[in-house]
Every structure is written in C-alpha cells, then in structure tokens.
Motif scaffolding. Sequence first.
Motif: not given
Length: 716
Positions: A483-490
């Motif tokens: 979840k955190l990695g996707r938020e950073i990516f987005v």
Amino acid sequence: MIRIEQIISEFKSYNPNADVSPLQKAYILAARLLASPSGLVAQPIAEHLEVAHILVGLKLDIESIVSGLLYSTIKEHRTSAAELSGHIGEATAKIVEALDALPGWTGERTGKDEMAEAMRELVLAASQDPRVIFIKLAVRLVRLRHWSSILRQKSKGFGSETLEIFAPLAERLGLNHLKVELEDRAFALIHPKEFQAIQKFLESQREAHLAFLQALQEELLRLLALDHIEAVIHNRIKHSFSIYQKARKYDVHYQDIHDLLGLRILTKSKDEAYKVLGLVHGRFNPVHGRFKDYIAFPKANGYQSLHTMVLNDQGTGFEVQIRTEEMHHVAELGVAAHWSYKAALPKAEKSNSSLAWLNELSQSLGIAADPKESLEIFTRELYSDLVYAYSPKGKIIKLPAGSTVLDFAYAIHTDLGNRCIGAKIDGRILPVQHRLHHGDQVSILTSEEAHPTQSWLAYARTTRALSQIRQGLRKRENKEALKLGREIFVEQIQRFEIPLDEFSESAEFQGFLLKHGYEDAAAYWTQMGFGNASMNELKAYLLSINEHIPQRQSRKLVLPFQRKVDVVEIPGLEDIQVRIAKCCAPIHGDAISGLMIQGEGVSVHQTDCKYLTGIDPKRLVEAQWVLRPEDRKTVKVVLHFDADIKTHVQIMRIFASAKVVLQECHHRLVENRSTQEVICQVASLDQLAKILKRLNNLNPVTARRVFDSPEEEAVG
C-alpha cells in the motif's frame, strides 16, 4: 575393542529371528573401505564398531546399525551412494547418504548463524528419517570418548556444541543415559579442573554414599514386603555435570546438594507405583514442592515416573523415583523404545506416532525467516517440559510449560490463533498472554477484527504459535508495504503529469518489471514500500530505452524525465557545458554532484550514484539547482518509536502525503526501540512544523528537527 560378533549377539538378543548377514557384510565392507593404503585396517573401524554398539544398545533396526558401521564412508570419499546401494540396499544407503549431506560438527563454528543453519539441516534430515539423529548422537558420543585423537584447541567449541545441541537433543528424545555421558564428557573438556574436583569428591565419599544407599534399599524392601509388593530397587548418584550445575545454581558445596543420592523403584503396575509412593511418604518426610507426577502428566519425550524428595530421620535428603518396568524401558531407550515395542508397525507409522514433534519442528524451521529465529525455535523445543490443558469437549492439548492462551489457540487451528482475543478458563475471562496450568479447561474467544501483532511474539511459547504469528506479521507487513509503495509510486508519477493507468500498462513499464525480476507491479511496489526499490532505477531504465526510440509512435509512452539543464549551475564555471547523466537521471530537488569529463564539460549525477564510486575526487565539482522561490529547504528530522512495522509505515505515509523529497533515511533497532534519521526537503518551515505535529500525534512516536551545528541552529 568391540568385535562384530558381540554386536551380532546383542542384536539377536532382541531380534532373534532376524537375518544378520547384512551386519557381517557391512563389517567386511567397512573394513575394506576404511583400510589404510598399506592394507592394514585403520583405527576408524574401531570407532565405527563402537557407534554400531551404541545403536544396538538402543535396540534399533538392522538398517540403523549397518548405517552406523558405514556412516563416514561417503564423506571421506571411500565410496559413493550408488556403490553402497549395490552392497547394502537402497534404503540403508539413503541413510548413509543423508548423514554425508549434513554439515560437520567439529566445534569450529564461531557464529550463531552457522550453528543455526547446521542445526536446521540436522532437524530437516531427521524429520525425513529419525534414524539419522540416533546415529549422529552415537557418533558424537564416540568422538567424545576418543577426544585425544582430535586437536586440543577445538575442545571447548566441541564441548560447547555438545552441551548446547546434542545433550538437550538426547534428552528430548528420552535417551537419558546418552545425555548423561554426553554432558559429563563435554564438561570434562570445557572445565577439566572442576570435573576432576567433583570426581575426587565422589571418590572420597564413595563408600559412605554406597553404605547409605544400601541401608535405604534394605529398609524399603522390607517395607514393601509387608504390603506384598514385589519391586526392584536401584540406587543412583547424581552425575558430575548435574552436580556442577546444582552447586553453581544454589552456591553450595557438593556435599550439601539434597538430591545427590537417589533410589529408583520398579514396580509391576501403575497402581503399585502410586501405592509405593504412599508408603515412602508415610515412612520419610516429603519435601514440600518437590513431588512430580510424570505418570499422569508425561514429559514431552514420553518419560513417565513419580519423583519425590524426602528426608530421613537424620534430615538427610534423597530422591526417590517410582515407575513400572515398562516405563523404565521407555525411560532408558526414549523414542527408540517405540521401535522395539512397535516392531510390527511400518516405519512411517512409528515415526508419526513417536516423533510427531520432530516433523512439526521441521515445518517451523522451514518457514523461519532467519538463522536467529531458527535457533530460537530449536532452543524452545529442546528445553521444554509439558502442561496439560483441555478443550471444552475434553480433548487433551499437550503444550510446553509456560504456554499461554495463544499457544492453546494455535495448537487447535491457525485461524483460531489468528483471531484469538482471550479465553474463558474456570468461568474467568483471561487475556491472550495468560499462562496455562495443568488441568485448565480452555474455551478460546475470537473476533473477526483480531490479527497477529508484534507483542504476541512475547506471549507465545510453542514453535507452532511463534511460526504462525511471524507468518501472519509478514503477510500484514507485505500488505502495508504494498500500500505504501503504491502511494509513493502514484505520487512520483503524478509529478510528471502522466495518467497512472496509461503508465502502468505501458510496454516500457512492463519491460522494466521483466528486466529487474519483478513478478508484477505489486511486487515492485511492495519492495518500494520496504525501501528495497526506488523510482531511480525505473528512471534510469526508461531513459536508456528512450535513446533507441527513433520517433514517437501513437502508442508509445511519452517519457517525462526532462533533460533541460538550465536549472543546474556549476559555481565558478558558468560558461561550461552541462548535461544530465543518464545513469541516475537526477531531477530538481535531488542531491547532485558534477563530474568533469575532458572535452565534454560536466555530467550531473545524484550524489549517491553508483557511477561515482571510485572516481578520483579531483574530478568532482560542486553542482546545485538554480535557486527559485519554490525551492525546497533541506532539514534533518530524528524520530524515536517502537519496533512495529506498522508504525514505520504510518511515518512514511505522513512524509509521502506531505510530498516531501526524502534524501536520506537511516534506521536502527536497539533493544526493541527504533531510531530513524531522515534528511528531507520541505517546501517551507511552516510545512515542516505541520509534519512534526502529525508525527508527534502518533502514539508511540517522538519527532524533532535537529541541526548539524550551533550556527545552523541559530540560522534555522
């Protein structure tokens, strides 16, 4: 020296109808394979015969004893598994091959990681065929008996391995006589002076001890005869290592150890054993708190006996053990006794019935995250006694002493453990960390919202519960990291004003995932959440393939990483040509350095770019982004919090939502407390104040800005 005829004779005493030709054949083969170049039989054949003799003493099957005769022949390159199979059969050759595959135990390991890995391999091999572990114990004992043939400088390590791993393993298997000899011989290696002192003490008191025990035996035999009880009584004197441990624990002289002397009474039946206990307590004074009923509540290794400590009329203490003859047989042979008592059962069934704990231990070690966890699991399993608790339907659940409600729940079912919130015991609602006692009837309470937490690791006692809790935590950590990695990516993608769906489905992004070994985007985001991946490697990849796209096609992705260099300046070299390096592709806000390239100007890299590693410092020049009103301010923040991964994820989420640029992040864990130093770029000091306020509102977190120098603090 032990002879093969003696081994064959003792084997036939408990297996009279067996074909002993494999033993004769194995001995001839071992003598040939272990012969010295001159043709004389080398000394090791004597040690192999001694190993086989120990295995015969355990009343093991013929395959085990043949394997004991040949245990080192593959390891020493005397033969191969295929050749052995032709001589002694495939099943026996597999045992020898399994022994060969195990790492050596020579006392030379210095790190716990090496010890844990060797131990894990031993347990995994033994779970496939338990006979491996019996042979390994026999080999260890023989080598201790002949320690003078091994280098003296290894003695302390070899002895420590024995006391930490092999002696507890022998005890867990119920092989008490092996455990005693292993401990005493290892003790003599590690502490020779103390060993000699105890031996001298025992020898000086030998006649007095034997006279005391003889008088007790005669008195007890008369007492039992009056009640028409037939029994056999043996005496025993505590062994050297046990005396040493007891004297150190209570800081007393050897003479003052109360259970130094003892008697063992063997009865015909269990009822008689309890009757004898009553007679002993009626004649002598029982010591409070020193009675153990291992008949009703057997030890984890199957050991059954009544233990009591009593005082005679003069106040001299001694221990009395009372058990049936069958219980004594199991006490002497441990798990190996099942191979004798259940001769008609298939080996697989014997293994499942008497060594189920070994299979469970193997499974737990198989999912352990690291060597430290493996060693913890192994140690917990070896040094455990049992507590007996009951389910609401009356099912007995055997657990290690000190087990909690959580252990009980996981022993029944993994899902029940994962959803456990407590238990009802004797009408009381008790928490998950409550320790169970003999006879507790436990009804587990659950909630759909419950899940494993970091604190549960401190509450659980069993290998099964600990393994399942860790597995549950890893799943949650992966979910949070994703979840955190996707938020950073987005957030990073939005900085370049690219539609997320278009980018995620592009051929360029899929090519990146394939090249870097990510199964899918979720795997990449998960690693990004854990801090093991970054956008930099993606930028470098996209820039490298962009050079090979001749003309933008209608379905090609427009790459966002600009190459404009008018926002970078090299102080003192205003007219020099500047270009952005392709390898790390720094963007505005990244920490940068300039690299002088003869004839080309300056190449601008991120300061931590791998390309700069090993570069002559004279070629590096200062580079900085051109100052603009919207430029960010670099600050350092120090945070203190707990060891929970969830807290770390919440902290990173606050930084991500504030759209700060993280430059450095250093995390260390000391005594279960986390300290994290973050160097980041914020839009303004007002924004920093808001971030610090949000961080400090997290319950376990304290966060503050720090300065590298008093001058900086004065300016800041």
